[in-house]
Motif scaffolding. Structure first.
Motif, PDB file in Angstrom:
ATOM      1  N   UNK A 151       0.839  -1.201   0.000  1.00  0.00           N
ATOM      2  CA  UNK A 151       0.000   0.000   0.000  1.00  0.00           C
ATOM      3  C   UNK A 151       0.874   1.252   0.000  1.00  0.00           C
ATOM      4  N   UNK A 152       1.890   1.279   0.874  1.00  0.00           N
ATOM      5  CA  UNK A 152       2.783   2.434   0.947  1.00  0.00           C
ATOM      6  C   UNK A 152       3.543   2.612  -0.364  1.00  0.00           C
ATOM      7  N   UNK A 153       3.962   1.496  -0.958  1.00  0.00           N
ATOM      8  CA  UNK A 153       4.679   1.550  -2.226  1.00  0.00           C
ATOM      9  C   UNK A 153       3.776   2.122  -3.324  1.00  0.00           C
ATOM     10  N   UNK A 154       2.518   1.652  -3.360  1.00  0.00           N
ATOM     11  CA  UNK A 154       1.575   2.135  -4.370  1.00  0.00           C
ATOM     12  C   UNK A 154       1.353   3.641  -4.231  1.00  0.00           C
ATOM     13  N   UNK A 155       1.215   4.102  -3.000  1.00  0.00           N
ATOM     14  CA  UNK A 155       0.984   5.530  -2.793  1.00  0.00           C
ATOM     15  C   UNK A 155       2.184   6.350  -3.232  1.00  0.00           C
ATOM     16  N   UNK A 156       3.381   5.889  -2.900  1.00  0.00           N
ATOM     17  CA  UNK A 156       4.596   6.602  -3.299  1.00  0.00           C
ATOM     18  C   UNK A 156       4.678   6.724  -4.818  1.00  0.00           C
ATOM     19  N   UNK A 157       4.394   5.630  -5.502  1.00  0.00           N
ATOM     20  CA  UNK A 157       4.509   5.636  -6.962  1.00  0.00           C
ATOM     21  C   UNK A 157       3.378   6.442  -7.621  1.00  0.00           C
ATOM     22  N   UNK A 195      -7.505   5.720  -5.500  1.00  0.00           N
ATOM     23  CA  UNK A 195      -6.592   6.824  -5.804  1.00  0.00           C
ATOM     24  C   UNK A 195      -7.376   8.136  -5.720  1.00  0.00           C
ATOM     25  N   UNK A 196      -7.029   8.958  -4.731  1.00  0.00           N
ATOM     26  CA  UNK A 196      -7.784  10.180  -4.472  1.00  0.00           C
ATOM     27  C   UNK A 196      -7.218  11.367  -5.261  1.00  0.00           C
ATOM     28  N   UNK A 197      -8.120  12.076  -5.954  1.00  0.00           N
ATOM     29  CA  UNK A 197      -7.756  13.259  -6.737  1.00  0.00           C
ATOM     30  C   UNK A 197      -8.736  14.379  -6.415  1.00  0.00           C
ATOM     31  N   UNK A 226      -3.461  11.116  -2.753  1.00  0.00           N
ATOM     32  CA  UNK A 226      -3.089   9.997  -1.902  1.00  0.00           C
ATOM     33  C   UNK A 226      -3.777   8.740  -2.375  1.00  0.00           C
ATOM     34  N   UNK A 227      -3.487   7.633  -1.713  1.00  0.00           N
ATOM     35  CA  UNK A 227      -4.050   6.343  -2.105  1.00  0.00           C
ATOM     36  C   UNK A 227      -4.606   5.637  -0.879  1.00  0.00           C
ATOM     37  N   UNK A 228      -5.842   5.195  -0.987  1.00  0.00           N
ATOM     38  CA  UNK A 228      -6.463   4.415   0.067  1.00  0.00           C
ATOM     39  C   UNK A 228      -6.586   2.965  -0.351  1.00  0.00           C
ATOM     40  N   UNK A 229      -7.144   2.144   0.516  1.00  0.00           N
ATOM     41  CA  UNK A 229      -7.328   0.728   0.224  1.00  0.00           C
ATOM     42  C   UNK A 229      -8.737   0.349   0.654  1.00  0.00           C
ATOM     43  N   UNK A 241      -8.929   2.537  -8.390  1.00  0.00           N
ATOM     44  CA  UNK A 241     -10.222   3.223  -8.522  1.00  0.00           C
ATOM     45  C   UNK A 241      -9.969   4.710  -8.288  1.00  0.00           C
ATOM     46  N   UNK A 242     -10.190   5.536  -9.295  1.00  0.00           N
ATOM     47  CA  UNK A 242      -9.961   6.977  -9.171  1.00  0.00           C
ATOM     48  C   UNK A 242     -11.194   7.612  -8.540  1.00  0.00           C
TER      49      UNK A 242
END
Length: 518
Positions: A10-16, A45-47, A25-28, A72-73
């Motif tokens: 999860x942390x890796x996905x958010x960083x990338x 994926x929050x925008x 940011x990125x949630x799960x 999911x955006x």
């Protein structure tokens, strides 16, 4: 994967993914499709703003998955503090919402209360027969009288401090006081019983419903037989009216509910059907049985006055008007039948729907405007100026004749349609309701001034002498400003700014100069 492995991914996905412009940011969690939650796990994926893929560089497009997990955006969440209070404006109008007359007392304070429910005036045909029901001390607060305007206001939450938005543009007028009612005992007789004095604190305001004869739409406020968040067994409608009689307490607790602007929905039980109020009349005495949404064991608080009291069968039984000063868990309500008799009204319920044109505003059907309707607001502002009131009175005086000519005199009917009158009128109506909808200067090759000139000519030829005089008096003024604006709300604002001189023609000239500069 266990939690440790999943957290690392999860942390890796958010960083990338945060390397992509616009990603916050990125949630799960669960993936959404078409606004509905599915059972599929995803990286959310929050925008701040969603954009179409074709509007983005290929490198800025969020991948459909990250290391096997779908993405999911979604938009960043706009949080809204939880309040018991009703802070919003509502359209269509419903019961349980805030109302005020915006009049101030000696301390410059504005009173407010709750719209209980809607009713029709007995013996009066629609659409001029729909009223809202509340307390006398709400509608007539700070010396308001019959004819004064009632508003459905908006409240502002500033870091937990809630204040009334008093700006003119946000006041949302919805009607005028029709009967200020009373705060006093009233003698009423139930069938087969002796007369008793029942304490009434009640009043009504007539809703500003305007069914246009030209475009077959409601140009005024819309309403609905519903109470905000009532939700008794999934039903928020009023089904009928009922009496809380002595015998109703013999079978256990008689449960009642209310929805008010201050404490929203609360639950209680009737502990006396005809308790004696210090004012000298009988009333319903209620005790809270469940805490409100703030955790307080109260049935009502300041601002809830005027709420409809409803039983477990969604039947209105009373009108809340006070709390017991000696016990905050207890409240007082007027019996509904004496209220109905005194005001000569019938509450609008499933069993007693309104008859006539105004009834359509109850339904969510095509053509009924469901956003906040600003028509009454812009009309009130226009009427607050001397010239505006003068012009509006002329419209009212001659409206019936003009409608008859347009509908039944062939030359007038032909001119109205060939001049694109119905389309222009629809645009004016839509702009009055929603300032975002701008009024076009031309429709299918016909300009506004051409339409006005043609209709002035044909109405002068076929209208009465009094109508001809009015047209001759105002046509040059109207022609001077009719092409100078595309928004009635901005036009009225400029009119208000210039109203110190009360010279409408000078104002129209100034608007033309402003338009030329633009």
């Amino acid at each position: 994967m266990d939690q440790k492995e999943l957290a690392a991914l999860h942390a890796e996905a958010e960083t990338e993914l945060k390397k992509i412009p616009g990603v916050i940011g990125v949630g799960y969690g669960l993936k959404e499709v078409g606004g509905k939650t599915t059972d599929q796990i995803s990286f959310r994926v929050y925008v701040k703003e969603k954009r179409k893929p074709e509007d983005l560089n290929p490198a800025d497009i969020i991948p459909k998955e990250y290391k096997g997990i779908p993405t999911d955006v979604v938009l960043v969440i706009q949080s809204k503090p939880i309040h018991c209070e009703d802070l919003d404006q509502h359209s269509p109008l419903i019961g349980g919402i805030s109302i005020t007359n915006f009049k101030t007392n000696a301390s410059n304070q504005i009173g407010s209360g709750t719209l209980g429910c809607f009713a029709t005036l007995n013996g009066v045909s629609g659409p001029e027969n729909v009223v809202l029901l509340s307390n006398n001390h709400v509608l007539a607060s700070n010396s308001a009288v019959n004819g004064d305007t009632i508003y459905q206001p908006r409240y502002i939450d500033n870091a937990g401090t809630i204040t009334l938005d008093g700006t003119q543009e946000r006041r949302n007028p919805i009607g005028k006081i029709h009967n200020v009612g009373q705060q006093a005992p009233y003698s009423y007789t139930y069938p087969s019983e002796a007369a008793q004095d029942y304490y009434l604190d009640c009043a009504i305001a007539k809703l500003d419903i305007c069914i246009s004869s030209w475009c077959n739409t409601n140009c005024g406020v819309s309403y609905k037989n519903e109470i905000r968040g009532l939700n008794i067994g999934g039903n928020s409608r009023l089904e009928d009216v009922a009496r809380v009689a002595d015998t109703d307490l013999n079978n256990g607790d008689y449960v009642v509910y209310k929805v008010g602007r201050r404490t929203s929905k609360t639950t209680g039980k009737v502990i006396d059907t005809t308790a004696l109020d210090a004012g000298g009349g009988r009333m319903i005495y209620i005790e809270a049985t469940q805490p409100d949404c703030n955790g307080d064991l109260i049935f009502a608080d300041h601002g809830d006055s005027g709420s409809a009291v409803v039983n477990a069968q969604n039947k209105v039984v009373g009108l809340l008007y006070a709390v017991d000063s000696a016990n905050p868990a207890r409240a007082l309500a007027s019996h509904i039948h004496p209220v109905m008799a005194y005001l000569s009204i019938t509450p609008i319920t499933t069993a007693n729907p309104p008859v006539g044109p105004a009834g359509q505003t109850l339904n969510d059907v095509e053509g009924i405007f469901t956003g906040i309707n600003h028509t009454t607001e812009v009309r009130e502002r226009f009427l607050d100026t001397r010239k505006g009131a003068e012009i509006y009175q002329q419209i009212l005086d001659h409206r019936q004749e003009v409608v008859a000519l347009v509908n039944h005199r062939r030359p007038v009917t032909v001119a109205w349609h060939r001049s694109k009158g119905p389309t222009f009128l629809a645009h004016f109506v839509n702009n009055a309701r929603d300032p975002v909808h701008l009024i076009p200067f031309e429709v299918e090759g016909i300009s506004r001034d051409q339409m006005i000139q043609r209709m002035a000519e044909v109405l002068t030829q076929h209208g009465s002498e009094s109508l001809q005089q009015v047209i001759r008096h105002y046509v040059d003024e109207v022609m001077g400003f009719i092409n100078s604006f595309d928004n009635l709300h901005e036009f009225v604002k400029q009119f208000e700014d210039a109203s110190g001189s009360n010279e409408f023609s000078d104002h129209a000239a100034r608007m033309e100069e402003t338009t030329d500069v633009k």
